[in-house]
Design an enzyme around this catalytic site. Structure first.
Site, mmCIF file in Angstrom:
data_model
loop_
_atom_site.group_PDB
_atom_site.id
_atom_site.type_symbol
_atom_site.label_atom_id
_atom_site.label_comp_id
_atom_site.label_asym_id
_atom_site.label_seq_id
_atom_site.Cartn_x
_atom_site.Cartn_y
_atom_site.Cartn_z
ATOM 1 N N ASP A 1 0.848 -1.197 0.000
ATOM 2 C CA ASP A 1 0.000 0.000 0.000
ATOM 3 C C ASP A 1 0.882 1.245 0.000
ATOM 4 O O ASP A 1 2.059 1.184 0.404
ATOM 5 C CB ASP A 1 -0.896 -0.020 1.238
ATOM 6 C CG ASP A 1 -1.693 1.249 1.391
ATOM 7 O OD1 ASP A 1 -2.486 1.564 0.488
ATOM 8 O OD2 ASP A 1 -1.514 1.953 2.408
ATOM 9 N N ASP B 1 -0.454 5.194 0.600
ATOM 10 C CA ASP B 1 -0.801 6.259 1.543
ATOM 11 C C ASP B 1 -1.017 5.691 2.944
ATOM 12 O O ASP B 1 -1.864 4.827 3.157
ATOM 13 C CB ASP B 1 -2.062 6.983 1.074
ATOM 14 C CG ASP B 1 -2.159 8.399 1.620
ATOM 15 O OD1 ASP B 1 -1.394 8.732 2.539
ATOM 16 O OD2 ASP B 1 -3.006 9.173 1.134
#
Length: 253
Positions: free
Chosen positions: A9, A11
């Site tokens: 991932d 953010d």
């Protein structure tokens, strides 16, 4: 345990809004130095892969376009696979709209084959009204991702999932979600990375999306508590992540 490749991932994991997460930057650099394959897997639909690449450059991370796979890309792949028509009404930013247009879909505000909903910084009541009516007429209702919030330097702001939830309430039609934690994006990501589920590790900060993406799709998980899911929540999670760290500096490849 060592893994042959990583699904990562962005953010809240590698950066947070416009803020650096130095341990996240170092984590990518360590993977690159060790020649371990990785795919940056983001539910963010507001940026093109090129914009993601440019943003990462600002965080001292140079990464090839082929290492970036967004919920937008997975959404387009899904729509093409369905072959239900080439018309769509899209609520979202330029990155989502341009990708769907480039795939050959034409905007239709009356009776589109698809209604696609992503994060839209300039959403209006009229946009939501058009989408509601189209879904009621039978358009396939797609949510790019279920994220109710997005972590930013301001705090947790409404995410695409919040807009999708409003339309679900207005239409009483359940959406097809593409992004994490759903199987659609995870299956495609593994194909892109060229790995079996047992050889990959899903790394992220959000238990509801990143970690559940692993749990629901038989992929080991690494939760880093630098973003959405807080350290004090970890003991109470219904299904524990495979691994938990406070910083990606703690993770040995």
């Amino acid at each position: 345990m060592s893994y042959k490749g990583y699904l990562i991932d962005l953010d809240g994991t590698i950066y947070k809004g416009k803020d650096r997460i130095p341990a996240g930057e170092r984590f990518i650099h360590r993977l690159q130095a060790a020649n371990i394959p990785y795919l940056l897997l983001t539910n963010n639909t507001t940026r093109t892969p090129e914009k993601v690449q440019e943003m990462l450059r600002g965080f001292n991370i140079e990464t090839p376009l082929a290492s970036i796979y967004t919920a937008t890309m997975a959404t387009v792949d899904y729509m093409l696979d369905q072959n239900k028509g080439k018309t769509a009404y899209v609520i979202g930013e330029a990155g989502l709209k341009s990708a769907i247009a480039q795939a050959g879909f034409v905007e239709d505000t009356e009776q589109p084959a698809y209604v696609v909903v992503g994060l839209d910084w300039a959403v209006t009541y009229e946009k939501l009204a058009i989408a509601t009516l189209a879904i009621q007429k039978g358009a396939i209702f797609i949510g790019t991702n279920p994220d109710l919030n997005i972590p930013t330097e301001r705090g947790l702001l409404p995410g695409a999932g919040s807009l999708v939830a409003l339309l679900e309430a207005a239409t009483r039609v359940k959406p097809i979600f593409i992004g994490k934690p759903n199987a659609i994006i995870m299956t495609k990501a593994l194909e892109v990375l060229g790995l079996q589920r047992s050889d990959a590790l899903m790394v992220g900060d959000n238990y509801l999306t990143d970690i559940m993406a692993g749990i629901q799709n038989d992929i080991d998980t690494l939760l880093v508590t630098t973003g959405f899911t807080l350290p004090e929540e970890v003991p109470h999670l219904p299904v524990p992540p495979t691994h938990v760290v406070d910083s990606l500096d703690e993770w040995g490849l």
